[in-house]
Design an enzyme around this catalytic site. Sequence first.
Site, mmCIF file in Angstrom:
data_model
loop_
_atom_site.group_PDB
_atom_site.id
_atom_site.type_symbol
_atom_site.label_atom_id
_atom_site.label_comp_id
_atom_site.label_asym_id
_atom_site.label_seq_id
_atom_site.Cartn_x
_atom_site.Cartn_y
_atom_site.Cartn_z
ATOM 1 N N SER A 7 0.841 -1.207 0.000
ATOM 2 C CA SER A 7 0.000 0.000 0.000
ATOM 3 C C SER A 7 0.870 1.248 0.000
ATOM 4 O O SER A 7 2.052 1.203 0.348
ATOM 5 C CB SER A 7 -0.925 -0.014 1.217
ATOM 6 N N THR A 40 -3.662 10.620 4.895
ATOM 7 C CA THR A 40 -3.644 11.029 6.307
ATOM 8 C C THR A 40 -4.693 12.112 6.574
ATOM 9 O O THR A 40 -5.273 12.691 5.644
ATOM 10 C CB THR A 40 -2.248 11.530 6.749
ATOM 11 N N TYR A 41 -4.890 12.356 7.853
ATOM 12 C CA TYR A 41 -5.951 13.254 8.318
ATOM 13 C C TYR A 41 -5.404 14.011 9.513
ATOM 14 O O TYR A 41 -4.810 13.387 10.411
ATOM 15 C CB TYR A 41 -7.130 12.373 8.731
ATOM 16 N N ARG A 98 -5.674 7.656 17.034
ATOM 17 C CA ARG A 98 -5.986 8.680 18.025
ATOM 18 C C ARG A 98 -5.634 10.052 17.482
ATOM 19 O O ARG A 98 -6.403 10.994 17.561
ATOM 20 C CB ARG A 98 -5.179 8.428 19.316
ATOM 21 N N ALA A 115 -7.315 5.342 20.446
ATOM 22 C CA ALA A 115 -7.770 4.729 19.197
ATOM 23 C C ALA A 115 -8.664 3.511 19.425
ATOM 24 O O ALA A 115 -9.542 3.221 18.598
ATOM 25 C CB ALA A 115 -6.560 4.357 18.343
ATOM 26 N N TYR A 137 3.756 0.403 16.944
ATOM 27 C CA TYR A 137 5.031 1.093 17.166
ATOM 28 C C TYR A 137 6.117 0.116 17.610
ATOM 29 O O TYR A 137 6.289 -0.128 18.808
ATOM 30 C CB TYR A 137 4.855 2.198 18.230
ATOM 31 N N HIS A 141 5.554 3.725 21.239
ATOM 32 C CA HIS A 141 4.963 5.055 21.053
ATOM 33 C C HIS A 141 5.664 6.029 22.009
ATOM 34 O O HIS A 141 5.923 5.688 23.166
ATOM 35 C CB HIS A 141 3.455 4.992 21.345
ATOM 36 N N LYS A 157 -6.736 -2.431 20.838
ATOM 37 C CA LYS A 157 -7.278 -2.034 19.529
ATOM 38 C C LYS A 157 -7.687 -3.263 18.717
ATOM 39 O O LYS A 157 -8.683 -3.254 18.009
ATOM 40 C CB LYS A 157 -6.242 -1.197 18.759
ATOM 41 N N HIS A 258 3.985 -0.994 3.663
ATOM 42 C CA HIS A 258 3.175 0.218 3.484
ATOM 43 C C HIS A 258 4.171 1.363 3.280
ATOM 44 O O HIS A 258 4.947 1.676 4.191
ATOM 45 C CB HIS A 258 2.321 0.444 4.737
ATOM 46 N N LYS A 264 5.413 11.642 -3.363
ATOM 47 C CA LYS A 264 6.376 11.592 -4.472
ATOM 48 C C LYS A 264 6.423 10.157 -4.977
ATOM 49 O O LYS A 264 6.381 9.220 -4.180
ATOM 50 C CB LYS A 264 7.766 11.998 -3.990
HETATM 51 P P1 FAD Z 1 -3.344 5.083 20.549
HETATM 52 O O1 FAD Z 1 -3.387 3.680 20.071
HETATM 53 O O2 FAD Z 1 -4.532 5.623 21.246
HETATM 54 O O3 FAD Z 1 -2.047 5.198 21.483
HETATM 55 C C1 FAD Z 1 -1.552 6.475 21.893
HETATM 56 C C2 FAD Z 1 -0.833 6.342 23.235
HETATM 57 O O4 FAD Z 1 -1.771 6.069 24.288
HETATM 58 C C3 FAD Z 1 0.193 5.216 23.307
HETATM 59 O O5 FAD Z 1 1.249 5.644 24.122
HETATM 60 C C4 FAD Z 1 -0.574 4.063 23.958
HETATM 61 O O6 FAD Z 1 0.280 3.176 24.654
HETATM 62 C C5 FAD Z 1 -1.517 4.801 24.889
HETATM 63 N N1 FAD Z 1 -2.844 4.154 24.980
HETATM 64 C C6 FAD Z 1 -3.546 3.598 23.956
HETATM 65 N N2 FAD Z 1 -4.747 3.172 24.393
HETATM 66 C C7 FAD Z 1 -4.825 3.483 25.712
HETATM 67 C C8 FAD Z 1 -5.833 3.317 26.699
HETATM 68 N N3 FAD Z 1 -6.996 2.757 26.389
HETATM 69 N N4 FAD Z 1 -5.555 3.769 27.946
HETATM 70 C C9 FAD Z 1 -4.386 4.358 28.262
HETATM 71 N N5 FAD Z 1 -3.386 4.535 27.343
HETATM 72 C C10 FAD Z 1 -3.611 4.112 26.093
HETATM 73 N N6 FAD Z 1 -1.604 11.194 13.004
HETATM 74 C C11 FAD Z 1 -2.506 12.056 12.460
HETATM 75 O O7 FAD Z 1 -2.804 13.099 13.053
HETATM 76 N N7 FAD Z 1 -3.098 11.793 11.257
HETATM 77 C C12 FAD Z 1 -2.841 10.669 10.552
HETATM 78 O O8 FAD Z 1 -3.400 10.470 9.478
HETATM 79 C C13 FAD Z 1 -1.900 9.741 11.096
HETATM 80 N N8 FAD Z 1 -1.615 8.583 10.455
HETATM 81 C C14 FAD Z 1 -0.757 7.666 11.030
HETATM 82 C C15 FAD Z 1 -0.529 6.434 10.393
HETATM 83 C C16 FAD Z 1 0.310 5.484 10.958
HETATM 84 C C17 FAD Z 1 0.519 4.166 10.245
HETATM 85 C C18 FAD Z 1 0.975 5.765 12.186
HETATM 86 C C19 FAD Z 1 1.920 4.761 12.778
HETATM 87 C C20 FAD Z 1 0.755 6.980 12.830
HETATM 88 C C21 FAD Z 1 -0.120 7.933 12.274
HETATM 89 N N9 FAD Z 1 -0.403 9.147 12.902
HETATM 90 C C22 FAD Z 1 -1.298 10.044 12.352
HETATM 91 C C23 FAD Z 1 0.257 9.481 14.165
HETATM 92 C C24 FAD Z 1 -0.600 9.034 15.376
HETATM 93 O O9 FAD Z 1 -1.837 9.698 15.371
HETATM 94 C C25 FAD Z 1 0.186 9.385 16.643
HETATM 95 O O10 FAD Z 1 1.309 8.546 16.752
HETATM 96 C C26 FAD Z 1 -0.619 9.377 17.934
HETATM 97 O O11 FAD Z 1 0.202 9.930 18.967
HETATM 98 C C27 FAD Z 1 -1.063 8.000 18.406
HETATM 99 O O12 FAD Z 1 -2.048 7.484 17.639
HETATM 100 P P2 FAD Z 1 -2.530 5.964 17.871
HETATM 101 O O13 FAD Z 1 -3.673 5.741 16.991
HETATM 102 O O14 FAD Z 1 -1.384 5.053 17.808
HETATM 103 O O15 FAD Z 1 -3.033 6.107 19.401
#
Ligand code: FAD
Length: 277
Positions: A7, A40-41, A98, A115, A137, A141, A157, A258, A264
């Site tokens: 992808s 992305t968003y 998230r 998330a 990660y 993270h 998740k 991915h 680019k």
């Molecule tokens: P989560 O899975 O919620 O995790 C975030 C943090 O909280 C972690 O430290 C985790 O250990 C902790 N955590 C998770 N669940 C819980 C819980 N239930 N209770 C307590 N702690 C918890 N960002 C953007 O703004 N837009 C995008 O389009 C975007 N695309 C991305 C695509 C990929 C493939 C990746 C790897 C990252 C992307 N990001 C994007 C960045 C991402 O949004 C950030 O890294 C963000 O800080 C974490 O998102 P997450 O979905 O991993 O969060």
Amino acid sequence: MREKILSFELFPPKSEKGFSDLKKAVGKLNEKEVAFFSCTYGAGGSTQETTFATVDWLRSQKINTAPHLTCIGNTIKETINILNRYKKQGIERIVALRGDRPSGSGVSSGDMSHANELVKLIREEFGSHFHIEVAAYPEMHPQASSFENDIENFKRKIEAGANSAITQYFYSKDAYSRFVDQCTSLDINVPIVPGIMPITNFHNLKRFSATCGAEIPRWICKRLESFGDDVESIKQFGEEVVSELCDHLLSDDAPGLHFYTMNKSAPTLALWNNLNL
Ligand code: FAD
């Protein structure tokens, strides 16, 4: 070799010129056979409209599109509206995240904090309509309190209904294989697809890596630094290193790749061709 999930990731361009460059890049990338293009968003709505415009254009080209959707700063109602919009467009895959609150933006925290809550919401409201990707990660993270805690949170998740994961980019294949092994030992058995970041601009990569939980190994840093402003040498070395990484990952049975294309085509296609994908 099992069929690999390949992808390409795009980001919503900030200008007309950026949009026209994106269209040209997609034109070339789309000659390859991939499962989907993701877009992305910006958390907190910073690029919401441009994400929609990019997704609309991709769909008008009949391209399998997986919009990213962040939950931080959004209400449940707003999130459901966006998902309904995507469902109407025939979209069947979402990258559920998230996101990070833009610093000093005053964006409210919204109805969801992590998330796993977004994944749960999508499953509750849309059943099995969407294939849900989540982030993983291998190098932890940046805000996680420990590696173990981060993997437990990753597991939440999957238990909430995610089908597969895309990793933050990394340059250490051992970090990825250990992460996957640890997931397997915790009974997390979904495909975890490595995110691949081509190396083209060392300064940008260094700045970005410092914040997003990805490490550039010292030996790679030192070699890249030694090239100074010699862009061609940086590109050539970067291509060698990342091609080798991808080759190792695929040989070690990674479920796919991915590519973070950065809108680019050339750097990603160079890797693609080296790998004979
Ligand atoms: P989560 O899975 O919620 O995790 C975030 C943090 O909280 C972690 O430290 C985790 O250990 C902790 N955590 C998770 N669940 C819980 C819980 N239930 N209770 C307590 N702690 C918890 N960002 C953007 O703004 N837009 C995008 O389009 C975007 N695309 C991305 C695509 C990929 C493939 C990746 C790897 C990252 C992307 N990001 C994007 C960045 C991402 O949004 C950030 O890294 C963000 O800080 C974490 O998102 P997450 O979905 O991993 O969060």
